[in-house]
Design a protein around this motif. Structure first.
Motif, PDB file in Angstrom:
ATOM      1  N   MET A   1       0.853  -1.169   0.000  1.00  0.00           N
ATOM      2  CA  MET A   1       0.000   0.000   0.000  1.00  0.00           C
ATOM      3  C   MET A   1       0.899   1.232   0.000  1.00  0.00           C
ATOM      4  N   THR A   2       0.522   2.210  -0.826  1.00  0.00           N
ATOM      5  CA  THR A   2       1.272   3.462  -0.870  1.00  0.00           C
ATOM      6  C   THR A   2       0.314   4.641  -0.778  1.00  0.00           C
ATOM      7  N   LEU A   3       0.818   5.723  -0.209  1.00  0.00           N
ATOM      8  CA  LEU A   3       0.078   6.985  -0.144  1.00  0.00           C
ATOM      9  C   LEU A   3       0.904   8.040  -0.860  1.00  0.00           C
ATOM     10  N   ASP A   4       0.266   8.787  -1.739  1.00  0.00           N
ATOM     11  CA  ASP A   4       0.936   9.859  -2.463  1.00  0.00           C
ATOM     12  C   ASP A   4       0.035  11.073  -2.510  1.00  0.00           C
ATOM     13  N   LEU A   5       0.653  12.226  -2.543  1.00  0.00           N
ATOM     14  CA  LEU A   5      -0.082  13.468  -2.726  1.00  0.00           C
ATOM     15  C   LEU A   5       0.171  13.929  -4.151  1.00  0.00           C
ATOM     16  N   GLU A   6      -0.896  14.088  -4.926  1.00  0.00           N
ATOM     17  CA  GLU A   6      -0.743  14.538  -6.308  1.00  0.00           C
ATOM     18  C   GLU A   6      -1.734  15.652  -6.577  1.00  0.00           C
ATOM     19  N   ASP A   7      -1.229  16.760  -7.060  1.00  0.00           N
ATOM     20  CA  ASP A   7      -2.047  17.939  -7.312  1.00  0.00           C
ATOM     21  C   ASP A   7      -2.927  18.235  -6.100  1.00  0.00           C
ATOM     22  N   SER A  15      -2.410  -2.986  -3.420  1.00  0.00           N
ATOM     23  CA  SER A  15      -2.249  -4.157  -4.271  1.00  0.00           C
ATOM     24  C   SER A  15      -3.520  -4.990  -4.230  1.00  0.00           C
ATOM     25  N   GLU A  16      -3.899  -5.555  -5.376  1.00  0.00           N
ATOM     26  CA  GLU A  16      -5.131  -6.343  -5.416  1.00  0.00           C
ATOM     27  C   GLU A  16      -5.059  -7.556  -4.506  1.00  0.00           C
ATOM     28  N   ARG A  17      -3.856  -8.084  -4.230  1.00  0.00           N
ATOM     29  CA  ARG A  17      -3.773  -9.259  -3.348  1.00  0.00           C
ATOM     30  C   ARG A  17      -4.180  -8.941  -1.919  1.00  0.00           C
ATOM     31  N   LEU A  18      -4.088  -7.669  -1.504  1.00  0.00           N
ATOM     32  CA  LEU A  18      -4.529  -7.307  -0.157  1.00  0.00           C
ATOM     33  C   LEU A  18      -6.051  -7.239  -0.053  1.00  0.00           C
ATOM     34  N   LEU A  19      -6.707  -6.987  -1.183  1.00  0.00           N
ATOM     35  CA  LEU A  19      -8.158  -6.797  -1.165  1.00  0.00           C
ATOM     36  C   LEU A  19      -8.951  -7.984  -1.696  1.00  0.00           C
ATOM     37  N   PHE A  20      -8.413  -8.692  -2.698  1.00  0.00           N
ATOM     38  CA  PHE A  20      -9.179  -9.723  -3.397  1.00  0.00           C
ATOM     39  C   PHE A  20      -8.354 -10.989  -3.618  1.00  0.00           C
ATOM     40  N   ALA A  21      -9.040 -12.116  -3.660  1.00  0.00           N
ATOM     41  CA  ALA A  21      -8.423 -13.364  -4.112  1.00  0.00           C
ATOM     42  C   ALA A  21      -8.343 -13.300  -5.634  1.00  0.00           C
ATOM     43  N   PRO A  22      -7.467 -14.109  -6.267  1.00  0.00           N
ATOM     44  CA  PRO A  22      -7.375 -14.070  -7.732  1.00  0.00           C
ATOM     45  C   PRO A  22      -8.732 -14.304  -8.397  1.00  0.00           C
ATOM     46  N   ALA A  23      -9.041 -13.479  -9.389  1.00  0.00           N
ATOM     47  CA  ALA A  23     -10.266 -13.542 -10.192  1.00  0.00           C
ATOM     48  C   ALA A  23     -11.538 -13.280  -9.394  1.00  0.00           C
TER      49      ALA A  23
END
Length: 164
Positions: A1-7, A15-23
């Protein structure tokens, strides 16, 4: 997981692996916990900000039995909607603040030329940006009468009492 400040936006990339199982389009228990922790920030200092959820996949769609999505577009859009529904229904963020977008494989972070790079491209981005000022909100602000100062009322009562 990353946090960035943009504009003018705070971007949280997961990352999708932290939130979801494959497919899968169902949040994992770990993913639900991560979103719950993040909501503390969304409801605190950034309570007036919009939350745009953008899901990204890659061109290699895993074939899992009973997979709900048959294309990368469907998978990315369904994942974005899954996160938005969780934030609205479970974490009670105002629905007017939320939006969901699926980008499939068309906005990669890195070239999708190897399995590690494709894994980097499979992600969910939560972009928090200030709610724009609308003409309607400006009109409401202009038509609301200013509040009377409290001190004037207290002084007027004091003068009346002094006269008696």
């Amino acid at each position: 997981m990353t946090l960035d400040l943009e504009d003018d936006a705070l971007r949280m990339e997961v990352s999708e692996r932290l939130l979801f199982a494959p497919a899968s389009t169902q949040l994992t228990p770990e993913g639900a916990r991560l979103l719950k922790q993040s909501v503390g920030v969304f409801q605190g200092a950034l309570a007036d900000h919009r939350v745009a959820v953008e899901a990204h996949t890659d061109e290699v769609l895993p074939t899992a039995p009973g997979a709900p999505a048959t294309t990368a577009w469907e998978l990315s859009a369904a994942r974005a909607v899954s996160v938005v529904r969780h934030l609205g229904e479970r974490e009670k963020l105002a629905p007017a603040r939320l939006s969901a977008t699926g980008h499939a494989a068309y906005r990669p972070r890195v070239p999708a030329d190897s399995p590690p790079n494709r894994a980097l491209n499979r992600r969910v981005t939560l972009r928090l940006s200030p709610t724009p000022v609308t003409p309607e909100s400006v009109a409401v602000a202009r038509t609301e009468p200013p509040q009377r100062p409290v001190k004037r009322v207290a002084k007027a009562k004091a003068k009346k009492m002094a006269r008696r």
